[in-house]
Scaffold this motif. Structure first.
Motif, short mmCIF file in Angstrom:
data_model
loop_
_atom_site.label_atom_id
_atom_site.label_comp_id
_atom_site.label_asym_id
_atom_site.label_seq_id
_atom_site.Cartn_x
_atom_site.Cartn_y
_atom_site.Cartn_z
N CYS A 14 49.14 -0.65 49.16
CA CYS A 14 48.47 0.28 48.25
C CYS A 14 49.36 1.47 47.93
O CYS A 14 49.15 2.18 46.95
N ARG B 169 42.77 6.81 46.13
CA ARG B 169 44.12 7.24 45.74
C ARG B 169 44.57 8.41 46.62
O ARG B 169 45.69 8.42 47.12
N PRO C 101 52.29 6.83 40.19
CA PRO C 101 51.22 5.83 40.10
C PRO C 101 51.77 4.50 39.60
O PRO C 101 52.62 4.46 38.71
N MET C 102 51.31 3.41 40.21
CA MET C 102 51.71 2.07 39.78
C MET C 102 50.50 1.16 39.86
O MET C 102 49.75 1.20 40.84
N ALA C 103 50.33 0.35 38.85
CA ALA C 103 49.24 -0.63 38.84
C ALA C 103 49.71 -1.92 39.49
O ALA C 103 50.86 -2.32 39.31
N HIS D 161 51.78 5.00 44.59
CA HIS D 161 50.39 4.73 44.96
C HIS D 161 49.73 3.89 43.90
O HIS D 161 50.11 3.94 42.72
N GLU D 162 48.79 3.09 44.32
CA GLU D 162 48.03 2.24 43.41
C GLU D 162 47.28 3.13 42.43
O GLU D 162 46.58 4.05 42.83
N SER D 163 47.46 2.86 41.14
CA SER D 163 46.79 3.68 40.12
C SER D 163 45.41 3.14 39.77
O SER D 163 44.56 3.89 39.31
N ASP D 164 45.19 1.85 39.99
CA ASP D 164 43.92 1.23 39.64
C ASP D 164 42.95 1.24 40.82
O ASP D 164 42.57 0.20 41.35
N THR D 165 42.57 2.45 41.23
CA THR D 165 41.62 2.59 42.33
C THR D 165 40.84 3.88 42.13
O THR D 165 41.11 4.63 41.19
#
Length: 158
Positions: A47, A70, A39-41, A61-65
Motif C-alpha cells: 500500500c 491513506r 500518490p500512486m494507483a 502511497h496508494e491513491s485509490d483508498t
C-alpha cells in the motif's frame, strides 16, 4: 521499543488538528531534507513504500483508498523513516511495485536481493505500532472538546 517510541513521540511536531501531510512537512523541515508524498494507483502487493534518495525521502502511497487509510499508510512509511529502518522489503520487490511492467527475473538479476529478511517482520511491526501511536497522540493540553472541534471543523459545538 516503547522507550524508543516515547522518545520519538516527545520530539515529534504533531499538528493539531492532525494532518499527515503537515506532519511530514514539519519532520522534513526539522531534518533539513524534503519528504515528498507520491500518490500512486494500483501499487501491487504493497500500500506504500518509503524510498530514500540522495536528495529526498519519497513516500509512495496508494491513491485509490480512503483518506484515513491513506493517512495510515503515510504514517507507517514515516515511522520507517523515523526509526531509520533501511530496506524492509527486497529492493527487487520495491522495483516491481513501482515498475510493474518490468520482468521480475530481470529486476532480480539487476538489483539482487537487498532485503534483510530476518528484520523485515520486526521492522514492520515497529512501524505499524509507531504509526498508531503518532495518529493517536494528543498534543499537551488537548482535550476531548478540542479534538471534537478539530474533527468536526468548528467552534460552534461548545
Amino acid at each position: 521499543m516503547r522507550r524508543r517510541h516515547a522518545a520519538l513521540l516527545r520530539e515529534l511536531p504533531v499538528p493539531t488538528p492532525f494532518d499527515a501531510a503537515a506532519l511530514c512537512a514539519r519532520v522534513a523541515e526539522r531534518r533539513g531534507r524534503p519528504i515528498r508524498l507520491v500518490p500512486m494507483a494500483g501499487l501491487t502487493g504493497v500500500c506504500g513504500m518509503w524510498v530514500a534518495t540522495d536528495t529526498a525521502d519519497l513516500i509512495f502511497h496508494e491513491s485509490d483508498t480512503t483518506p484515513p487509510h491513506r493517512d495510515h499508510i503515510v504514517l507507517h512509511e514515516l515511522a520507517h523513516l523515523l526509526c531509520d529502518h533501511r530496506i524492509s522489503i527486497p529492493l527487487a520487490d520495491q522495483a516491481r511495485a513501482l515498475l510493474p511492467d518490468l520482468d521480475p527475473d530481470v529486476v532480480r538479476r539487476v538489483l539482487g536481493r537487498a532485503g534483510r529478511a530476518g528484520h523485515a517482520g520486526a521492522e514492520e511491526r515497529e512501524a505499524e505500532h509507531l504509526a498508531y501511536l503518532i495518529r493517536h497522540r494528543e498534543a499537551p493540553g488537548t482535550t476531548l472538546t478540542t479534538r471534537l472541534r478539530g474533527a468536526l471543523g468548528g467552534d460552534s459545538l461548545v
